[in-house]
Motif scaffolding. Structure first.
Motif, PDB file in Angstrom:
ATOM      1  N   ALA A 192       0.858  -1.178   0.000  1.00  0.00           N
ATOM      2  CA  ALA A 192       0.000   0.000   0.000  1.00  0.00           C
ATOM      3  C   ALA A 192       0.895   1.229   0.000  1.00  0.00           C
ATOM      4  N   ALA A 193       0.670   2.145  -0.964  1.00  0.00           N
ATOM      5  CA  ALA A 193       1.590   3.264  -1.131  1.00  0.00           C
ATOM      6  C   ALA A 193       0.868   4.585  -1.257  1.00  0.00           C
ATOM      7  N   THR A 194       1.582   5.638  -0.890  1.00  0.00           N
ATOM      8  CA  THR A 194       1.128   7.000  -1.098  1.00  0.00           C
ATOM      9  C   THR A 194       2.318   7.774  -1.683  1.00  0.00           C
ATOM     10  N   THR A 195       2.185   9.085  -1.821  1.00  0.00           N
ATOM     11  CA  THR A 195       3.278   9.841  -2.459  1.00  0.00           C
ATOM     12  C   THR A 195       3.611  11.112  -1.697  1.00  0.00           C
ATOM     13  N   MET A 196       4.781  11.630  -2.046  1.00  0.00           N
ATOM     14  CA  MET A 196       5.212  12.944  -1.578  1.00  0.00           C
ATOM     15  C   MET A 196       5.539  13.779  -2.807  1.00  0.00           C
ATOM     16  N   SER A 197       5.129  15.061  -2.773  1.00  0.00           N
ATOM     17  CA  SER A 197       5.406  15.969  -3.871  1.00  0.00           C
ATOM     18  C   SER A 197       6.024  17.230  -3.298  1.00  0.00           C
ATOM     19  N   LYS A 200       6.263  17.265   0.474  1.00  0.00           N
ATOM     20  CA  LYS A 200       5.033  17.240   1.270  1.00  0.00           C
ATOM     21  C   LYS A 200       4.183  16.038   0.895  1.00  0.00           C
ATOM     22  N   LEU A 201       3.538  15.458   1.913  1.00  0.00           N
ATOM     23  CA  LEU A 201       2.656  14.332   1.666  1.00  0.00           C
ATOM     24  C   LEU A 201       1.446  14.767   0.835  1.00  0.00           C
ATOM     25  N   THR A 202       1.002  13.878  -0.048  1.00  0.00           N
ATOM     26  CA  THR A 202      -0.196  14.125  -0.850  1.00  0.00           C
ATOM     27  C   THR A 202      -1.291  13.153  -0.399  1.00  0.00           C
ATOM     28  N   PRO A 228      -4.102  13.007  -7.312  1.00  0.00           N
ATOM     29  CA  PRO A 228      -3.139  14.045  -7.730  1.00  0.00           C
ATOM     30  C   PRO A 228      -1.750  13.484  -8.100  1.00  0.00           C
ATOM     31  N   LEU A 229      -1.601  12.183  -8.080  1.00  0.00           N
ATOM     32  CA  LEU A 229      -0.305  11.572  -8.392  1.00  0.00           C
ATOM     33  C   LEU A 229       0.169  11.989  -9.776  1.00  0.00           C
TER      34      LEU A 229
END
Length: 289
Positions: A192-197, A200-202, A228-229
């Motif tokens: 399970a993944a999320t992102t940083m842009s 900052k965390l998105t 928003p990835l």
């Protein structure tokens, strides 16, 4: 009268003897510079004979002198070769130690940055073997049950996520690499993944379920259409699922496109860790609740 004559006669004899002595000295002195022909012949013969022996003797003496010089040069050359070989060996050793020192420094810096991030414990381990099977992407590390290692612990390098522990023995553990992920295998644990842009965390979310061996990219699926990835974002573990702790870097988004059925999006993720050149890893130990 007679006595006067006899006295004069002695004087004359004495004078004649003196003159003869002077003449003899002159004759002898002259012979020092002017030799007679027998003396000249004898001297030439002796000098020629001496020259016949002197030249070869000098040549032989010079020859042995050259041999001695050659031996000295050989020994000096041998000593220099040994010195150069020792220098080369010491230089290689120094390069290795410098490289190892820099590598270990990066590990220390890494642990200092991470030790307070999520209160995880990072257990340093060395990769001791890698599976030769091209379809079985696993490595062996030198920590095991005696060290408190258990299956499903996350494993990472200083660059990013590497995989998870799948089996253990007393002193060693096997690590399944993220390059071994396959959505068709039920035993594979999706990430399970999320992102940083821009640091900052998105609010992005997706599941990394497989790895494309041709492109060397991880496949992130189940991304909502309005997510928003975007390309260039840093993908990290979200902590959901209970296997991979939150906040471990996975890789970088290289491409985002619509999925097979047009409902969700998929993304190609370039792994942050070099999965083919693993030497040192960290096993992530999550504190028990």
């Amino acid at each position: 009268m007679l006595f006067k004559f006899l006295g004069s006669k002695k004087l004359i004899v004495l004078m004649l003897a003196f003159i003869f002595f002077i003449a003899l000295m002159g004759f002898t002195s002259a012979r020092m510079y002017k030799l007679s022909w027998p003396e000249k012949f004898l001297k030439d013969t002796v000098s020629f004979t001496q020259s016949m022996f002197y030249k070869p003797a000098g040549s032989i003496a010079g020859f042995f002198g050259e041999i001695r010089n050659l031996r000295v040069i050989y020994e000096e050359n041998k000593s220099l070769k040994i010195t150069v070989a020792q220098y080369a060996r010491d230089r290689v050793k120094l390069n290795y130690l410098e490289e190892e020192n820099e590598r270990l420094k990066s590990k220390v810096n890494f642990t200092e940055r991470q030790k307070n991030a999520n209160k995880y414990t990072f257990r340093y381990a060395e990769a001791t073997a890698q599976s030769p099977d091209p379809y079985n992407h696993t490595i062996t590390v030198n920590l095991g049950e005696k060290d408190g290692i258990v299956p499903n612990m996350a494993v990472m390098s200083e660059l990013g996520l590497v995989g998870r522990i799948v089996s253990t023995s007393a002193f060693y553990s096997n690590v399944q690499l993220i390059s071994d992920l396959d959505a068709k295998e039920s035993a594979a644990k999706a990430i399970a993944a999320t992102t940083m842009s821009n640091g900052k965390l998105t609010k992005s979310f997706g599941m990394i379920e497989s790895y494309d061996t041709k492109t060397g990219m991880l496949q992130m699926t189940k991304i909502p259409p309005n997510d928003p990835l975007k390309k260039g974002d840093t993908v990290i573990t979200s902590g959901l699922g209970g296997v991979y702790p939150r906040g471990i870097i996975i890789g970088t988004v290289m491409k985002v496109e619509v999925g097979e059925f047009g409902i969700t999006h998929v993304a190609e993720i370039k792994p942050a860790a070099d999965l083919k050149q693993l030497q040192d890893v960290f096993i992530v130990e999550v504190p028990k609740p």
